[in-house]
Scaffold this motif. Structure first.
Motif, PDB file in Angstrom:
ATOM      1  N   ASP A  67     -10.983  15.406  -0.210  1.00 56.34           N
ATOM      2  CA  ASP A  67      -9.902  15.117   0.736  1.00 56.34           C
ATOM      3  C   ASP A  67      -8.541  15.493   0.147  1.00 56.34           C
ATOM      4  O   ASP A  67      -7.701  16.083   0.829  1.00 56.34           O
ATOM      5  CB  ASP A  67      -9.896  13.633   1.103  1.00 56.34           C
ATOM      6  CG  ASP A  67     -10.961  13.270   2.128  1.00 56.34           C
ATOM      7  OD1 ASP A  67     -11.489  14.185   2.786  1.00 56.34           O
ATOM      8  OD2 ASP A  67     -11.245  12.065   2.263  1.00 56.34           O
ATOM      9  N   VAL A  68      -8.314  15.130  -1.116  1.00 56.00           N
ATOM     10  CA  VAL A  68      -7.032  15.436  -1.752  1.00 56.00           C
ATOM     11  C   VAL A  68      -6.868  16.947  -1.927  1.00 56.00           C
ATOM     12  O   VAL A  68      -5.776  17.494  -1.710  1.00 56.00           O
ATOM     13  CB  VAL A  68      -6.910  14.715  -3.108  1.00 56.00           C
ATOM     14  CG1 VAL A  68      -5.624  15.137  -3.828  1.00 56.00           C
ATOM     15  CG2 VAL A  68      -6.932  13.208  -2.916  1.00 56.00           C
ATOM     16  N   ALA A 126      -6.175  18.394   1.536  1.00 48.97           N
ATOM     17  CA  ALA A 126      -4.833  18.000   1.967  1.00 48.97           C
ATOM     18  C   ALA A 126      -3.772  18.845   1.264  1.00 48.97           C
ATOM     19  O   ALA A 126      -2.814  19.311   1.901  1.00 48.97           O
ATOM     20  CB  ALA A 126      -4.607  16.522   1.675  1.00 48.97           C
ATOM     21  N   ALA A 140      -0.093  14.230  -2.209  1.00 53.65           N
ATOM     22  CA  ALA A 140      -0.888  13.552  -1.186  1.00 53.65           C
ATOM     23  C   ALA A 140      -1.882  12.645  -1.888  1.00 53.65           C
ATOM     24  O   ALA A 140      -2.351  12.959  -2.992  1.00 53.65           O
ATOM     25  CB  ALA A 140      -1.613  14.561  -0.315  1.00 53.65           C
ATOM     26  N   VAL A 169      -5.237   9.548  -1.326  1.00 50.34           N
ATOM     27  CA  VAL A 169      -6.239   8.879  -0.506  1.00 50.34           C
ATOM     28  C   VAL A 169      -6.601   7.564  -1.193  1.00 50.34           C
ATOM     29  O   VAL A 169      -6.766   7.524  -2.420  1.00 50.34           O
ATOM     30  CB  VAL A 169      -7.493   9.758  -0.329  1.00 50.34           C
ATOM     31  CG1 VAL A 169      -8.562   9.024   0.473  1.00 50.34           C
ATOM     32  CG2 VAL A 169      -7.134  11.075   0.346  1.00 50.34           C
ATOM     33  N   HIS A 217       2.756   5.834  -3.373  1.00 44.57           N
ATOM     34  CA  HIS A 217       1.409   5.752  -2.832  1.00 44.57           C
ATOM     35  C   HIS A 217       0.788   4.378  -3.054  1.00 44.57           C
ATOM     36  O   HIS A 217       0.278   3.757  -2.113  1.00 44.57           O
ATOM     37  CB  HIS A 217       0.542   6.843  -3.470  1.00 44.57           C
ATOM     38  CG  HIS A 217       1.109   8.212  -3.293  1.00 44.57           C
ATOM     39  ND1 HIS A 217       0.720   9.068  -2.285  1.00 44.57           N
ATOM     40  CD2 HIS A 217       2.074   8.875  -3.986  1.00 44.57           C
ATOM     41  CE1 HIS A 217       1.405  10.185  -2.359  1.00 44.57           C
ATOM     42  NE2 HIS A 217       2.230  10.103  -3.389  1.00 44.57           N
ATOM     43  N   ALA A 276      -4.226   6.962   3.674  1.00 44.07           N
ATOM     44  CA  ALA A 276      -3.714   8.145   2.995  1.00 44.07           C
ATOM     45  C   ALA A 276      -2.195   8.207   3.127  1.00 44.07           C
ATOM     46  O   ALA A 276      -1.624   7.732   4.121  1.00 44.07           O
ATOM     47  CB  ALA A 276      -4.346   9.405   3.569  1.00 44.07           C
ATOM     48  N   VAL A 280       1.336  10.852   2.237  1.00 43.72           N
ATOM     49  CA  VAL A 280       1.837  12.180   1.888  1.00 43.72           C
ATOM     50  C   VAL A 280       3.336  12.086   1.627  1.00 43.72           C
ATOM     51  O   VAL A 280       4.070  11.450   2.394  1.00 43.72           O
ATOM     52  CB  VAL A 280       1.580  13.205   3.020  1.00 43.72           C
ATOM     53  CG1 VAL A 280       2.286  14.523   2.739  1.00 43.72           C
ATOM     54  CG2 VAL A 280       0.079  13.431   3.191  1.00 43.72           C
ATOM     55  N   ASP A 322      -6.235   8.019   7.800  1.00 43.55           N
ATOM     56  CA  ASP A 322      -7.043   8.987   7.061  1.00 43.55           C
ATOM     57  C   ASP A 322      -6.148  10.142   6.642  1.00 43.55           C
ATOM     58  O   ASP A 322      -4.992  10.252   7.076  1.00 43.55           O
ATOM     59  CB  ASP A 322      -8.213   9.482   7.917  1.00 43.55           C
ATOM     60  CG  ASP A 322      -7.772   9.921   9.306  1.00 43.55           C
ATOM     61  OD1 ASP A 322      -6.805  10.710   9.400  1.00 43.55           O
ATOM     62  OD2 ASP A 322      -8.362   9.463  10.298  1.00 43.55           O
ATOM     63  N   ILE A 323      -6.691  11.010   5.797  1.00 41.21           N
ATOM     64  CA  ILE A 323      -5.873  12.091   5.258  1.00 41.21           C
ATOM     65  C   ILE A 323      -5.485  13.100   6.323  1.00 41.21           C
ATOM     66  O   ILE A 323      -4.385  13.661   6.287  1.00 41.21           O
ATOM     67  CB  ILE A 323      -6.600  12.785   4.081  1.00 41.21           C
ATOM     68  CG1 ILE A 323      -5.633  13.695   3.311  1.00 41.21           C
ATOM     69  CG2 ILE A 323      -7.831  13.530   4.551  1.00 41.21           C
ATOM     70  CD1 ILE A 323      -4.451  12.982   2.687  1.00 41.21           C
TER      71      ILE A 323
END
Length: 229
Positions: free
Chosen positions: A6-7, A10, A27, A29, A77, A89, A91, A165-166
């Motif tokens: 995911d990262v 992203a 970014a 998660v 974060h 998530a 960003v 979510d991302i």
């Protein structure tokens, strides 16, 4: 797909959307086991991130997994994730349009589809500092001013967006940058004369930026980044 994937996706999607700032911006998660945030390692651009350049950072700033260094602004974060149980998530980007628009101290207007997620109510602005969010206290202050919004402008700095979510967090980052850029264009032409009212804005939020549409935009960015790789 793993949280590491995911990262990576992203990061590549943000680069494809033009939100890179050399090696800065990040970014993250939420760790599914509650151990902090998985985020890109420090020292690399969005387009350079792979599975070996993703780290798990605890709320206190310890690197629990991965071999890279953490970003100085990890509290953005970890503190948002600690305060907002609905957020999966986060960003943070430094696109020039964000700083340019936020310096004007004007409301963001829904003159385009892109601005709809951030108006009625108006997205907040971080007022404590324009410097780096390098301490847990500043991270908590940012999380508090974010409140239950899905994004916050950081004058003299950039912006933060969040989502369950991302895919959503990345799309909100892309949309917020585009919304600020569009309003700057309108301002340069003499200022916007019309914008959606509250009723139309709320309708468009569900019609245009429902989860299915946000996911479609995310998947497009991921496909484009795969082609560019």
């Amino acid at each position: 797909m793993s949280v590491v994937d995911d990262v990576v996706h992203a990061s590549h999607a943000l680069a494809t959307a033009g939100l890179s700032d050399m090696v800065w911006g990040h970014a993250s998660v939420r760790d599914p086991d509650g151990n902090g945030a998985w985020m890109k390692a420090s020292g690399y651009g969005f387009e350079e991130i792979d599975a070996d350049r993703v780290v798990l950072v605890s709320q206190g700033g310890d690197v629990l997994a991965g071999t890279g260094k953490r970003h100085l602004e990890f509290p953005i974060h970890t503190e948002i994730l600690a305060r907002r149980t609905d957020v999966g998530a986060v960003v943070h980007t430094h696109a020039p349009a964000l700083s340019a628009f936020s310096s004007l101290q004007r409301d963001l207007l829904p003159i385009s589809h892109d601005a709809v997620p951030f108006t009625h109510p108006q997205l907040p602005r971080f007022t404590v500092t324009g410097a780096l969010i390098a301490t847990q206290n500043l991270g908590r202050a940012l999380a508090e001013e974010l409140g239950d919004a899905n994004g916050i402008l950081m004058p003299h700095h950039g912006a933060v967006t969040v989502g369950p979510d991302i895919a959503t967090a990345v799309m909100y980052a892309v949309l917020l940058e585009r919304a600020c850029r569009t309003q700057l264009l309108a301002d340069a032409a003499g200022g916007p004369r019309t914008s959606s009212d509250e009723a139309e804005t709320r309708f468009k939020r569900e019609q245009i930026w429902n989860p299915t549409q946000l996911d479609a935009g995310w998947r497009y960015l991921v496909r484009r980044s795969d082609i560019e790789d």
